[in-house]
Design a protein around this motif. Structure first.
Motif, PDB file in Angstrom:
ATOM      1  N   VAL A 112       0.830  -1.152   0.051  1.00 43.36           N
ATOM      2  CA  VAL A 112       0.075   0.106  -0.011  1.00 43.36           C
ATOM      3  C   VAL A 112       0.789   1.218   0.073  1.00 43.36           C
ATOM      4  O   VAL A 112       0.440   2.184  -0.590  1.00 43.36           O
ATOM      5  CB  VAL A 112      -0.972   0.025   0.923  1.00 43.36           C
ATOM      6  CG1 VAL A 112      -1.695   1.342   1.405  1.00 43.36           C
ATOM      7  CG2 VAL A 112      -2.000  -1.046   0.971  1.00 43.36           C
ATOM      8  N   ASN A 147     -12.611  -1.372  -2.785  1.00 46.01           N
ATOM      9  CA  ASN A 147     -11.639  -0.348  -3.286  1.00 46.01           C
ATOM     10  C   ASN A 147     -10.246  -1.213  -3.479  1.00 46.01           C
ATOM     11  O   ASN A 147      -9.329  -0.536  -3.331  1.00 46.01           O
ATOM     12  CB  ASN A 147     -11.615   0.531  -2.049  1.00 46.01           C
ATOM     13  CG  ASN A 147     -12.338   1.770  -2.524  1.00 46.01           C
ATOM     14  OD1 ASN A 147     -12.904   1.906  -3.603  1.00 46.01           O
ATOM     15  ND2 ASN A 147     -12.606   2.681  -1.627  1.00 46.01           N
ATOM     16  N   TYR A 148     -10.361  -2.590  -3.509  1.00 46.20           N
ATOM     17  CA  TYR A 148      -9.031  -3.341  -3.410  1.00 46.20           C
ATOM     18  C   TYR A 148      -9.036  -4.105  -4.840  1.00 46.20           C
ATOM     19  O   TYR A 148      -9.965  -4.425  -5.302  1.00 46.20           O
ATOM     20  CB  TYR A 148      -9.119  -4.107  -2.299  1.00 46.20           C
ATOM     21  CG  TYR A 148      -9.016  -3.335  -0.986  1.00 46.20           C
ATOM     22  CD1 TYR A 148      -7.898  -2.828  -0.492  1.00 46.20           C
ATOM     23  CD2 TYR A 148     -10.375  -3.072  -0.334  1.00 46.20           C
ATOM     24  CE1 TYR A 148      -8.095  -2.018   0.853  1.00 46.20           C
ATOM     25  CE2 TYR A 148     -10.368  -2.249   0.966  1.00 46.20           C
ATOM     26  CZ  TYR A 148      -9.199  -1.637   1.590  1.00 46.20           C
ATOM     27  OH  TYR A 148      -9.331  -1.268   2.568  1.00 46.20           O
ATOM     28  N   LEU A 164      -4.404  -7.457   0.118  1.00 48.53           N
ATOM     29  CA  LEU A 164      -5.407  -6.483  -0.531  1.00 48.53           C
ATOM     30  C   LEU A 164      -4.458  -5.240  -1.139  1.00 48.53           C
ATOM     31  O   LEU A 164      -3.624  -4.870  -0.096  1.00 48.53           O
ATOM     32  CB  LEU A 164      -6.051  -5.942   0.476  1.00 48.53           C
ATOM     33  CG  LEU A 164      -7.109  -7.072   0.977  1.00 48.53           C
ATOM     34  CD1 LEU A 164      -7.955  -6.594   2.297  1.00 48.53           C
ATOM     35  CD2 LEU A 164      -8.395  -7.272  -0.204  1.00 48.53           C
ATOM     36  N   CYS A 203      -4.905  -1.431  -2.157  1.00 48.33           N
ATOM     37  CA  CYS A 203      -5.824  -0.361  -1.942  1.00 48.33           C
ATOM     38  C   CYS A 203      -5.712   0.353  -3.272  1.00 48.33           C
ATOM     39  O   CYS A 203      -4.677   0.845  -3.790  1.00 48.33           O
ATOM     40  CB  CYS A 203      -5.537   0.503  -1.027  1.00 48.33           C
ATOM     41  SG  CYS A 203      -6.278   1.956  -0.832  1.00 48.33           S
ATOM     42  N   LYS A 204      -6.970   0.550  -3.942  1.00 47.60           N
ATOM     43  CA  LYS A 204      -7.072   1.220  -5.157  1.00 47.60           C
ATOM     44  C   LYS A 204      -7.147   2.515  -4.806  1.00 47.60           C
ATOM     45  O   LYS A 204      -6.605   3.443  -5.723  1.00 47.60           O
ATOM     46  CB  LYS A 204      -8.433   0.895  -5.975  1.00 47.60           C
ATOM     47  CG  LYS A 204      -8.276  -0.373  -6.533  1.00 47.60           C
ATOM     48  CD  LYS A 204      -9.261  -0.736  -7.638  1.00 47.60           C
ATOM     49  CE  LYS A 204     -10.742  -0.772  -7.404  1.00 47.60           C
ATOM     50  NZ  LYS A 204     -11.671  -1.185  -8.369  1.00 47.60           N
TER      51      LYS A 204
END
Ligand SMILES: [Zn+2]
Length: 447
Positions: free
Chosen positions: A12, A61-62, A70, A72-73
């Motif tokens: 992230v 959102n991932y 995961l 994160c977008k």
């Protein structure tokens, strides 16, 4: 699992930093807006990070990769928007050459896209862009940017001069040459050229200073989704500069302003850097007849029509007393087809009643022989000439009538000797004097 969570945090973070990658001068672009393309792009980027993207899926959102990681977008979606420039942007009023190099095949339309892109800046700025492949100041080339999430990269300016390169990412798609349309290439290059001139992303607030500065451009709003300088626009088609893109360009690089002083009837005008003052701009005044432009109020430093406009300038008109009007007429295929005259000072000359009368030939037959029927005014020796031929006007003619064209035009001439000539094409055959069977042209000038 703990190590995986740690890994997740690192990923992230690394995504966050990829958003802020405008440090170190090179600008990394954001992915396509289109969600399918965006997913493909994200896969490439995540694969490049050493993860297996075979079963990568989107979840809220991932992106989920390797089952439980995961990504994160949101960390790459910056929401605050405003037009910005870097601390340094290129100096106004300069000529900048741009060209592609031999890494870009002749068979592609990158050259055409480049020419269209520089036209955007020529239209809105006081900069003058010229396409030139020999040692250009901004060289556009194609290269494999394996780790970049980008269609292309630009380079920020240094010391008032533009960034020297734009690199098109050859590894972003299998064949970016054919993947992007001409319009998408144009958008991409307008955007990258913006970086090379010092523009940052319109939605670049979250990108921070990045070592190059982040300065809001006055007069631009807090949001402009139509700006060509938004990130995440790779793959957009060109739909023109937005209203505030134009504000941004005109604020940073205004065009040259010519002001006319001392009772001149002419309004202030905006012209391109490197252009010439038109001889057709003739001021009028009760003070007399216009007798030339000067650069100072004392009228001691003349302005020449051969000088290029390279910045804001105020021009002062000189006036002289009215003299008797002189009228001259040239008539084709007569002894008066050429008329000589001498001007002792800068003089406005009016073309008056330039008439073309056709005989039995149709206008289309006459106009087929281009630049043979018309009026020329030439300075002797032939250093300057005004040429008017009938072809551009012929399409308005009524083919069934013996029409007469009338031109009215005015121009300022420098002192010297001139020849006015009326010419009717000989390509249709011999004429029969002033009332020629094919036609006649008469030109009257007055000064
Ligand atoms: Zn960019």
């Amino acid at each position: 699992m703990k190590t995986k969570y740690l890994f997740l945090i690192l990923i992230v973070l690394s995504f966050f930093f990829s958003c802020s990658q405008e440090d170190g001068i090179v600008i990394v672009e954001e992915p396509f807006k289109d969600s399918a393309l965006e997913l493909e792009q994200a896969k490439l980027a995540i694969y490049a990070m050493g993860l297996d993207t075979t079963f990568m899926v989107e979840w809220n959102n991932y992106y989920i990769v390797e089952e439980d990681i995961l990504l994160c977008k949101d960390s790459i979606n910056l929401t605050s928007t405003r037009q910005y420039h870097a601390t340094y942007y290129v100096d106004n009023y300069q000529t900048i050459t741009v060209g592609v190099d031999n890494t870009i095949a002749q068979s592609t339309n990158w050259r055409e896209a480049t020419k269209e892109a520089i036209d955007v800046y020529n239209k809105y700025t006081g900069l003058r862009f010229v396409y030139n492949e020999y040692n250009p100041q901004i060289k556009i080339s194609k290269s494999n940017l394996y780790n970049a999430i980008a269609c292309a990269q630009g380079e920020f300016p240094l010391s008032g001069k533009p960034g020297s390169k734009i690199i098109i990412n050859d590894s972003f798609y299998k064949n970016i040459d054919t993947f992007l349309s001409l319009s998408q290439k144009k958008f991409l290059l307008v955007h990258e050229l913006g970086h090379n001139l010092g523009l940052r992303h319109t939605n670049g607030l979250g990108e921070g200073d990045g070592g190059v500065g982040l300065v809001q451009i006055p007069g631009t709003p807090t949001s402009d989704s139509q700006s060509f300088m938004n990130s995440t626009t790779c793959g957009n088609s060109w739909n023109g500069a937005s209203t505030y893109d134009v504000v941004a360009l005109k604020t940073l690089w205004p065009k040259c302003i010519i002001s006319f002083a001392d009772g001149s009837s002419l309004p202030q005008m905006e012209v391109d850097y490197g252009s010439y003052l038109s001889r057709n701009l003739i001021p009028t005044s009760a003070k007399g007849i216009f007798a030339g432009w000067f650069k100072n109020a004392a009228l001691t430093i003349p302005f020449s029509y051969g000088e290029t406009i390279i910045g804001d300038i105020t021009l002062y008109p000189k006036w002289r007393d009215k003299t008797n009007v002189i009228r001259l007429m040239a008539i084709s295929d007569t002894s008066a087809s050429t008329v000589r005259f001498t001007l002792s000072q800068v003089t406005p000359v009016t073309f008056l009643d330039i008439e073309v009368e056709r005989g039995f030939n149709e206008w289309s037959e006459i106009s087929r022989f281009t630049e043979e029927t018309g009026v020329t005014l030439t300075k002797i020796p032939a250093s300057f000439s005004i040429r008017t031929f009938i072809e551009p006007y012929i399409w308005n003619a009524n083919p069934n009538s013996y029409a007469i064209y009338n031109w009215q035009d005015a121009t300022v001439l420098d002192p010297g000797e001139y020849v006015l000539e009326a010419r009717f094409t000989k390509s249709l055959g011999l004429q029969n004097g002033a009332d020629g069977k094919h036609g006649v042209i008469r030109a009257v000038i007055e000064y």
